[in-house]
Design a protein around this motif. Structure first.
Motif, mmCIF file in Angstrom:
data_model
loop_
_atom_site.group_PDB
_atom_site.id
_atom_site.type_symbol
_atom_site.label_atom_id
_atom_site.label_comp_id
_atom_site.label_asym_id
_atom_site.label_seq_id
_atom_site.Cartn_x
_atom_site.Cartn_y
_atom_site.Cartn_z
ATOM 1 N N ILE A 175 24.148 32.928 41.683
ATOM 2 C CA ILE A 175 25.529 32.765 42.146
ATOM 3 C C ILE A 175 26.424 33.447 41.127
ATOM 4 O O ILE A 175 26.135 33.473 39.925
ATOM 5 N N TRP A 176 27.508 34.008 41.617
ATOM 6 C CA TRP A 176 28.379 34.779 40.733
ATOM 7 C C TRP A 176 29.825 34.716 41.212
ATOM 8 O O TRP A 176 30.088 34.776 42.428
ATOM 9 N N SER A 177 30.732 34.599 40.270
ATOM 10 C CA SER A 177 32.161 34.661 40.586
ATOM 11 C C SER A 177 32.788 35.803 39.803
ATOM 12 O O SER A 177 32.777 35.791 38.567
ATOM 13 N N ASP A 178 33.334 36.780 40.533
ATOM 14 C CA ASP A 178 34.031 37.890 39.864
ATOM 15 C C ASP A 178 35.259 37.373 39.122
ATOM 16 O O ASP A 178 35.546 37.780 37.992
ATOM 17 N N ALA A 179 35.973 36.457 39.786
ATOM 18 C CA ALA A 179 37.235 35.983 39.199
ATOM 19 C C ALA A 179 36.994 35.250 37.890
ATOM 20 O O ALA A 179 37.734 35.439 36.923
ATOM 21 N N LEU A 180 35.968 34.429 37.854
ATOM 22 C CA LEU A 180 35.714 33.619 36.653
ATOM 23 C C LEU A 180 34.743 34.298 35.697
ATOM 24 O O LEU A 180 34.520 33.805 34.591
ATOM 25 N N GLN A 181 34.153 35.413 36.157
ATOM 26 C CA GLN A 181 33.174 36.114 35.311
ATOM 27 C C GLN A 181 32.077 35.170 34.847
ATOM 28 O O GLN A 181 31.746 35.110 33.657
ATOM 29 N N GLU A 182 31.578 34.426 35.783
ATOM 30 C CA GLU A 182 30.580 33.423 35.443
ATOM 31 C C GLU A 182 29.538 33.360 36.562
ATOM 32 O O GLU A 182 29.882 33.506 37.742
#
Lengths: 174, 264
Positions: B171-178
């Motif tokens: 799982i990946w979030s571009d906004a949170l960079q996490e």
């Protein structure tokens, strides 16, 4: 990391047990504290806080988070993530290395009644209502003394440390 | 109240929050004041509380029970120090990206870009952040991300060749960079012999995959591995796990592709 576990696991374990009653949760707090430590180690600045203060802060956060969940008390707000700690390159606005001698001296300067409340809270691990019952002081007074005492100790630590150059020596980010 | 009083009140509420004794009304007051530009938060009171607690606990600190200590050591066995420099070799990436098992749309374009880039540049040196292999539980950080991310992307890992039994998700979030990988049935590795390494393919950022660092699988079962990208990744098209020599330096002749999670 192994060094940190050897050196500070007792501290983390003791803090976790203080706030969290469920044994399994205590273990989780310990594990997550060291995960937090690993994740934020590059943000640790020995000029801002001593190792034990820094690790103690991470442990308190995790433990208080768990305790809130246990008691279903309303959350103030999520505690800041370890990543939000100031980086070494940033100009810190505070220096609370919390060297043992300075902390002891700052507490000694507190009024006798506040010192007693500090001891009951931080040493005995008593809750505010328990302190109120034991001392006979109104709950509001206990809260106020603790809060103001904390601010007072912080101010004294700042005074004590403002003139000193920090001597970085640590095992966290080495 | 003047500015001074407001700051003092905010500080007292901050102290109450750290001591865990704010009542409902005070919480509302604290929330209101924390939006006031005159009220600045810092960590000093929290650090002070921690320092006091550590001081008092010095005399009554108890040892971590041995079984918990063992669990902790196992749980963090995947914590790996960063390699001094990881070099991505072009031939290896061409092979990975053009793997026939995956009709990977970007593979050809990426391979061409990689070739062009390499003709003019030295191989990329990357200093990756370390990865943590954390045995489940806890996976709270991952759960937190799933709760708070608005742009969460999810993709399945597929194991290749000898690693066909492995399954996993990223799982990946571009906004949170996490992001986090949840990996099941990856063989336990001996860090002294070989280590797993994560690569993030983000063609919009760079033709070259971003080194996500090395990690270990300390025990059989499922592990959650946080992604610790050293640079911003804005639109990852794939996550690739390879098996490398200790330290994670990629040598093309030794390249072993373990698993790939394609674009979402």
């Amino acid at each position: 990391m192994q060094q940190c576990i050897t050196k500070y696991s007792g501290l983390v374990w003791s803090i976790a047990r203080r706030y969290v009653k469920n044994h399994t949760c205590v273990e989780d707090v310990v594990q997550e504290t060291f995960t937090d430590l690993w994740k934020s180690a590059n943000r640790y600045d020995p000029a801002v806080a001593s190792e034990s203060t820094f690790i103690g802060m991470l442990a308190r956060r995790r433990a208080i988070d768990f305790a809130r969940k246990e008691s279903r008390r309303p959350q103030l707000e999520p505690l800041p993530e370890a990543e939000s700690l100031p980086q070494s390159s940033a100009q810190p606005t505070f220096f609370i290395r919390g060297e043992s001698g300075d902390v002891v001296a700052a507490i000694k300067d507190l009024p006798e009644e506040t010192r007693q409340i500090f001891s009951l809270h931080f040493d005995e691990g008593m809750t505010h209502p328990e302190i109120s019952e034991k001392t006979g002081l109104p709950l509001g007074t206990v809260k106020t003394r603790l809060r103001r005492g904390l601010i007072e100790v912080r101010n004294k630590l700042r005074q004590a440390e403002s003139g000193e150059a920090a001597q970085p020596s640590n095992s966290i980010n080495s | 109240m003047n500015d001074h009083d407001i700051r003092n009140r905010f500080e007292e509420l901050e102290a109450g929050g750290i001591l865990g004794d704010l009542d409902a009304e005070e919480i509302k007051e604290w929330e209101l004041l924390s939006k006031d530009p005159r009220c600045k938060r810092d960590f000093s009171l929290e650090l002070t509380a921690a320092a006091i607690e550590a001081e008092f606990l010095q005399s009554r600190q108890s040892e971590l029970p041995q079984n918990v200590k063992e669990k902790l050591r196992t749980g963090i066995a995947g914590f790996v120090a960063p390699a001094p420099a990881n070099v991505v070799s072009l031939p290896a990436w061409r092979r990975i990206l053009s793997a026939p098992q995956f009709a990977w749309g970007i593979a050809a374009a990426l391979a061409i870009l990689l070739v062009a880039k390499t003709l003019f540049e030295e191989p990329q040196s990357i200093h990756p952040a370390p990865l943590a292999g954390v045995a489940l539980p806890p996976s709270e950080a991952k759960s937190q991300l799933m709760r708070k991310a608005r742009d969460l992307k999810e993709s399945d890992f597929g194991g290749l060749a000898d690693y066909g039994k492995m399954t996993g998700k990223v799982i990946w979030s571009d906004a949170l960079q996490e992001g986090y990988m949840t990996l099941t049935n990856l063989p336990v590795n001996d860090p002294a012999v070989k280590q797993y390494q994560l690569w993030i393919v983000d063609p919009k950022r760079d033709e070259k995959p971003v080194d996500g660092g090395v990690f270990d699988i300390p025990a059989t079962g499922t592990v959650v591995v946080p992604i610790r990208n050293p640079v911003a990744v804005n639109d990852p098209q794939a996550f690739v796990i390879t098996m490398e020599q200790p330290g994670g330096v990629v040598v093309s002749k030794q390249q072993v592709v373990v698993a790939i999670a394609k674009a979402y």
